[in-house]
Motif scaffolding. Sequence first.
Motif, PDB file in Angstrom:
ATOM      1  N   HIS A 188      -1.417   3.229 -16.552  1.00  0.00           N
ATOM      2  CA  HIS A 188      -1.402   2.711 -15.184  1.00  0.00           C
ATOM      3  C   HIS A 188      -2.015   3.699 -14.194  1.00  0.00           C
ATOM      4  N   LEU A 189      -1.566   4.949 -14.254  1.00  0.00           N
ATOM      5  CA  LEU A 189      -2.071   5.940 -13.301  1.00  0.00           C
ATOM      6  C   LEU A 189      -3.542   6.261 -13.552  1.00  0.00           C
ATOM      7  N   VAL A 190      -3.951   6.264 -14.807  1.00  0.00           N
ATOM      8  CA  VAL A 190      -5.367   6.492 -15.104  1.00  0.00           C
ATOM      9  C   VAL A 190      -6.216   5.356 -14.534  1.00  0.00           C
ATOM     10  N   GLU A 191      -5.719   4.133 -14.655  1.00  0.00           N
ATOM     11  CA  GLU A 191      -6.462   2.991 -14.118  1.00  0.00           C
ATOM     12  C   GLU A 191      -6.545   3.062 -12.590  1.00  0.00           C
TER      13      GLU A 191
ATOM     14  N   PRO B 141      10.847  15.225  -5.213  1.00  0.00           N
ATOM     15  CA  PRO B 141       9.632  14.490  -5.587  1.00  0.00           C
ATOM     16  C   PRO B 141       9.831  12.977  -5.591  1.00  0.00           C
ATOM     17  N   GLY B 142      11.003  12.538  -6.053  1.00  0.00           N
ATOM     18  CA  GLY B 142      11.277  11.106  -6.091  1.00  0.00           C
ATOM     19  C   GLY B 142      11.319  10.488  -4.713  1.00  0.00           C
ATOM     20  N   ASN B 143      11.878  11.217  -3.755  1.00  0.00           N
ATOM     21  CA  ASN B 143      11.920  10.718  -2.379  1.00  0.00           C
ATOM     22  C   ASN B 143      10.519  10.572  -1.810  1.00  0.00           C
ATOM     23  N   VAL B 144       9.693  11.595  -1.994  1.00  0.00           N
ATOM     24  CA  VAL B 144       8.334  11.552  -1.443  1.00  0.00           C
ATOM     25  C   VAL B 144       7.527  10.427  -2.082  1.00  0.00           C
ATOM     26  N   GLY B 145       7.644  10.287  -3.392  1.00  0.00           N
ATOM     27  CA  GLY B 145       6.913   9.225  -4.067  1.00  0.00           C
ATOM     28  C   GLY B 145       7.347   7.841  -3.637  1.00  0.00           C
ATOM     29  N   THR B 146       8.664   7.659  -3.514  1.00  0.00           N
ATOM     30  CA  THR B 146       9.198   6.373  -3.078  1.00  0.00           C
ATOM     31  C   THR B 146       8.771   6.048  -1.658  1.00  0.00           C
ATOM     32  N   ILE B 147       8.813   7.046  -0.781  1.00  0.00           N
ATOM     33  CA  ILE B 147       8.384   6.860   0.610  1.00  0.00           C
ATOM     34  C   ILE B 147       6.916   6.448   0.663  1.00  0.00           C
ATOM     35  N   MET B 148       6.095   7.067  -0.169  1.00  0.00           N
ATOM     36  CA  MET B 148       4.669   6.729  -0.178  1.00  0.00           C
ATOM     37  C   MET B 148       4.449   5.274  -0.605  1.00  0.00           C
ATOM     38  N   ARG B 149       5.138   4.853  -1.649  1.00  0.00           N
ATOM     39  CA  ARG B 149       5.031   3.454  -2.098  1.00  0.00           C
ATOM     40  C   ARG B 149       5.458   2.500  -0.993  1.00  0.00           C
ATOM     41  N   THR B 150       6.541   2.848  -0.323  1.00  0.00           N
ATOM     42  CA  THR B 150       7.085   1.985   0.728  1.00  0.00           C
ATOM     43  C   THR B 150       6.140   1.916   1.923  1.00  0.00           C
ATOM     44  N   ALA B 151       5.589   3.064   2.299  1.00  0.00           N
ATOM     45  CA  ALA B 151       4.650   3.100   3.427  1.00  0.00           C
ATOM     46  C   ALA B 151       3.432   2.222   3.142  1.00  0.00           C
ATOM     47  N   LEU B 152       2.960   2.268   1.920  1.00  0.00           N
ATOM     48  CA  LEU B 152       1.815   1.439   1.538  1.00  0.00           C
ATOM     49  C   LEU B 152       2.202  -0.040   1.589  1.00  0.00           C
TER      50      LEU B 152
ATOM     51  N   TYR C  19       1.625   0.940   6.543  1.00  0.00           N
ATOM     52  CA  TYR C  19       1.477   2.140   7.388  1.00  0.00           C
ATOM     53  C   TYR C  19       0.107   2.771   7.139  1.00  0.00           C
ATOM     54  N   ASP C  20      -0.457   3.349   8.190  1.00  0.00           N
ATOM     55  CA  ASP C  20      -1.828   3.841   8.123  1.00  0.00           C
ATOM     56  C   ASP C  20      -1.955   5.217   7.489  1.00  0.00           C
ATOM     57  N   GLN C  21      -0.973   6.088   7.740  1.00  0.00           N
ATOM     58  CA  GLN C  21      -1.100   7.456   7.241  1.00  0.00           C
ATOM     59  C   GLN C  21       0.261   8.124   7.104  1.00  0.00           C
ATOM     60  N   ILE C  22       0.392   8.934   6.060  1.00  0.00           N
ATOM     61  CA  ILE C  22       1.547   9.819   5.897  1.00  0.00           C
ATOM     62  C   ILE C  22       1.064  11.245   6.150  1.00  0.00           C
TER      63      ILE C  22
ATOM     64  N   SER D  67       6.303   8.822  -9.355  1.00  0.00           N
ATOM     65  CA  SER D  67       7.150   7.970  -8.516  1.00  0.00           C
ATOM     66  C   SER D  67       6.364   7.186  -7.478  1.00  0.00           C
ATOM     67  N   THR D  68       5.111   7.599  -7.213  1.00  0.00           N
ATOM     68  CA  THR D  68       4.282   6.792  -6.299  1.00  0.00           C
ATOM     69  C   THR D  68       3.771   5.525  -6.977  1.00  0.00           C
ATOM     70  N   GLN D  69       3.789   5.514  -8.311  1.00  0.00           N
ATOM     71  CA  GLN D  69       3.310   4.354  -9.073  1.00  0.00           C
ATOM     72  C   GLN D  69       1.885   3.950  -8.698  1.00  0.00           C
ATOM     73  N   GLY D  70       1.073   4.952  -8.383  1.00  0.00           N
ATOM     74  CA  GLY D  70      -0.322   4.685  -8.056  1.00  0.00           C
ATOM     75  C   GLY D  70      -0.611   4.642  -6.568  1.00  0.00           C
ATOM     76  N   ALA D  71       0.430   4.592  -5.725  1.00  0.00           N
ATOM     77  CA  ALA D  71       0.219   4.549  -4.270  1.00  0.00           C
ATOM     78  C   ALA D  71      -0.495   5.803  -3.776  1.00  0.00           C
ATOM     79  N   LEU D  72      -0.367   6.891  -4.523  1.00  0.00           N
ATOM     80  CA  LEU D  72      -1.054   8.137  -4.180  1.00  0.00           C
ATOM     81  C   LEU D  72      -2.553   7.917  -3.978  1.00  0.00           C
ATOM     82  N   PHE D  73      -3.126   7.014  -4.768  1.00  0.00           N
ATOM     83  CA  PHE D  73      -4.564   6.802  -4.728  1.00  0.00           C
ATOM     84  C   PHE D  73      -4.986   5.821  -3.635  1.00  0.00           C
ATOM     85  N   GLN D  74      -4.014   5.201  -2.982  1.00  0.00           N
ATOM     86  CA  GLN D  74      -4.336   4.216  -1.950  1.00  0.00           C
ATOM     87  C   GLN D  74      -3.873   4.626  -0.553  1.00  0.00           C
ATOM     88  N   MET D  75      -2.807   5.417  -0.485  1.00  0.00           N
ATOM     89  CA  MET D  75      -2.233   5.784   0.805  1.00  0.00           C
ATOM     90  C   MET D  75      -2.994   6.949   1.417  1.00  0.00           C
TER      91      MET D  75
END
Length: 242
Positions: A34-37, A108-119, A123-126, A143-151
């Motif tokens: 998933h993350l590679v994709e 790390p789990g909090n930051v990743g979850t927040i990023m997914r939620t913001a996306l 939300y425009d930017q973290i 924990s971002t489940q890929g949101a890292l690449f979009q947020m």
Amino acid sequence: MITSLQNETIKEIMKLKQKKYRDEKDLFLVEGYHLVEEARKANCIQMLITTLEEKFVEKTLYVSDKVMEKLAFTKSPQPIMAICYKNKNQELLKAGKRYLLLDGLQDPGNVGTIMRTALAFGYDQIIMSKDCVDLYNDKVIRSTQGALFQMNTCIMDLKEAITFLKQQGVKVYGTCLQNAQSIDQHQRYSQMAFVMGNEGQGVHQEILDLCDERLYIPIQSIESLNVAIAAAITMYHFKEMN
């Protein structure tokens, strides 16, 4: 195929498990299909690492199961990883409607979850303070489940960020329990930013002092909410209305 754990290339890749070398090389590792994709969609893959025999369009390093187990972060690794380029864009968005600022978050789990939620809430930017957990920590990435690449995310001094946002007409809110108004008493503005604080200490006082206003979420029976939950409630409550 590389089969030796003592191979110099493998040793260099292993260094990317440390923040020091991720910062030095501007590279980081992701693991699993998933993350590679998601990294592929973001066009940020430098090289694939795999135990599979198939051909890939990206530059690929073929390794044995033993080597993959050494490189992977999980106990039962999937047969594919990627070395990715970090996002070097660290500029604040000038025309954003919704921002979330993270002040010293360490979990790390909090930051990743927040990023997914913001996306999810548009939300425009973290904006992360420099003393937050590393954005490219493997647990954050998972924990971002890929949101890292979009947020859209940047790391900078929050005092500078808040000053800049206020100059752009953005209303900045600090979250805290003292000298604050209930979330329900604040109206929605076209441009808003919210500061979420460290899991144990909350938002630093000097950061709160820079905010336009302070808010809290009314709760019962317990003193406080997990920061990822509080961020989710705040972001949903004030999300931009379509």
